[in-house]
Design a protein around this motif. Sequence first.
Motif, PDB file in Angstrom:
ATOM      1  N   ALA A  70       0.820  -1.214   0.000  1.00 31.34           N
ATOM      2  CA  ALA A  70       0.000   0.000   0.000  1.00 31.34           C
ATOM      3  C   ALA A  70       0.852   1.261   0.000  1.00 31.34           C
ATOM      4  N   ASP A  71       2.158   1.112  -0.027  1.00 31.86           N
ATOM      5  CA  ASP A  71       3.071   2.251   0.090  1.00 31.86           C
ATOM      6  C   ASP A  71       2.769   3.348  -0.934  1.00 31.86           C
ATOM      7  N   TRP A  72       2.922   3.017  -2.214  1.00 31.08           N
ATOM      8  CA  TRP A  72       2.807   4.056  -3.237  1.00 31.08           C
ATOM      9  C   TRP A  72       1.387   4.581  -3.405  1.00 31.08           C
ATOM     10  N   ILE A  73       0.396   3.695  -3.265  1.00 32.67           N
ATOM     11  CA  ILE A  73      -0.968   4.174  -3.495  1.00 32.67           C
ATOM     12  C   ILE A  73      -1.368   5.138  -2.379  1.00 32.67           C
ATOM     13  N   GLU A  74      -0.852   4.940  -1.160  1.00 39.55           N
ATOM     14  CA  GLU A  74      -1.167   5.895  -0.096  1.00 39.55           C
ATOM     15  C   GLU A  74      -0.474   7.229  -0.353  1.00 39.55           C
ATOM     16  N   ARG A  75       0.756   7.174  -0.877  1.00 35.79           N
ATOM     17  CA  ARG A  75       1.414   8.437  -1.230  1.00 35.79           C
ATOM     18  C   ARG A  75       0.670   9.147  -2.349  1.00 35.79           C
ATOM     19  N   GLU A  76       0.139   8.371  -3.301  1.00 42.57           N
ATOM     20  CA  GLU A  76      -0.609   8.984  -4.394  1.00 42.57           C
ATOM     21  C   GLU A  76      -1.889   9.635  -3.880  1.00 42.57           C
ATOM     22  N   MET A  77      -2.577   8.950  -2.968  1.00 43.73           N
ATOM     23  CA  MET A  77      -3.805   9.538  -2.411  1.00 43.73           C
ATOM     24  C   MET A  77      -3.480  10.800  -1.627  1.00 43.73           C
TER      25      MET A  77
END
Lengths: 147, 150
Positions: free
Chosen positions: B105-112
């Motif tokens: 979930a690392d990158w998708i949380e940064r994207e959100m």
Amino acid sequence: MSVLDKVKLWGLKKSPWVYHVNTGACNNCDIEVLELLTPRFDVERLGVLLACSPRHADALLVTGICTRQARPRLQEIYRQTAKPCLVVCLGACACTAGIFHDAWHFAGPVDEVIREVDPDAKIIYIPGCPPKPEAMIAGIAKALQDL
Amino acid sequence: MAEDLEQTIQRLKELAGDVPLGWDRPRPKRVYIAVDKKDAREFARMLFEDFGARFATATGTDIGEELEVVYHFECDAVGLVINMRERTPKGDPVVPSITPVVPAADWIEREMNDLVGIVFDGHPDPRRLILADDWPDGVYPLRRDKKNDA
């Protein structure tokens, strides 16, 4: 036109070296560019080579809308090319920005971004989403005829 | 014998216990589970480790007064999609990050965080991911009140 310019132009028309710039494309145009190099179309038989560096390029093949992040980079790449250098706007996004025209990451059509650096840049447009490889070959051949 | 769809859902219900605020099953292979944001990390850990679901992706949405985060988990053996949804008011856009327990979930949380302005508390590396380097801080392009003037 000096002799040197004539030689440069002859070299460009004889064998245009192309540098491929993706300024925010969805990759569909890029896949079609790869098609050009496969045996079915094989543009190398026509003298078109993909160059590894913009300094070797006679033409920039630009795909995708120009995003905010890519805009200064595209201008820098254009500055680094040896002139004369064609700019080929490949696909609907590079030609007109297409459906991304009002998007938040859009930073200007490719032709305007290039003209900021060089108002006399030779820009050709190959529309399509993505354009067919035949259309790309036809577009570049037409542009070279007009030089 | 491998468990079928109904057995899988039964097992999910047992593991979930009384944590979910709401439970919705609009189609046989789709389950929406609303959780309170303070339970989100533990619930995601349960789905991922105990239940054995695969983390697919996550979505952040501006739904008006609140921001909603939906984590999509999949249970491939029976084709079940589990959506864990949590909400937070716009005035307090902080939700716990599930990256410490679900590394994907690392990158998708940064994207959100970039696009919708949801702050993930406890994220190990909350740097900007996809916005341009010169993008102003505190402007979130996918918020409803953002007007496109570019």
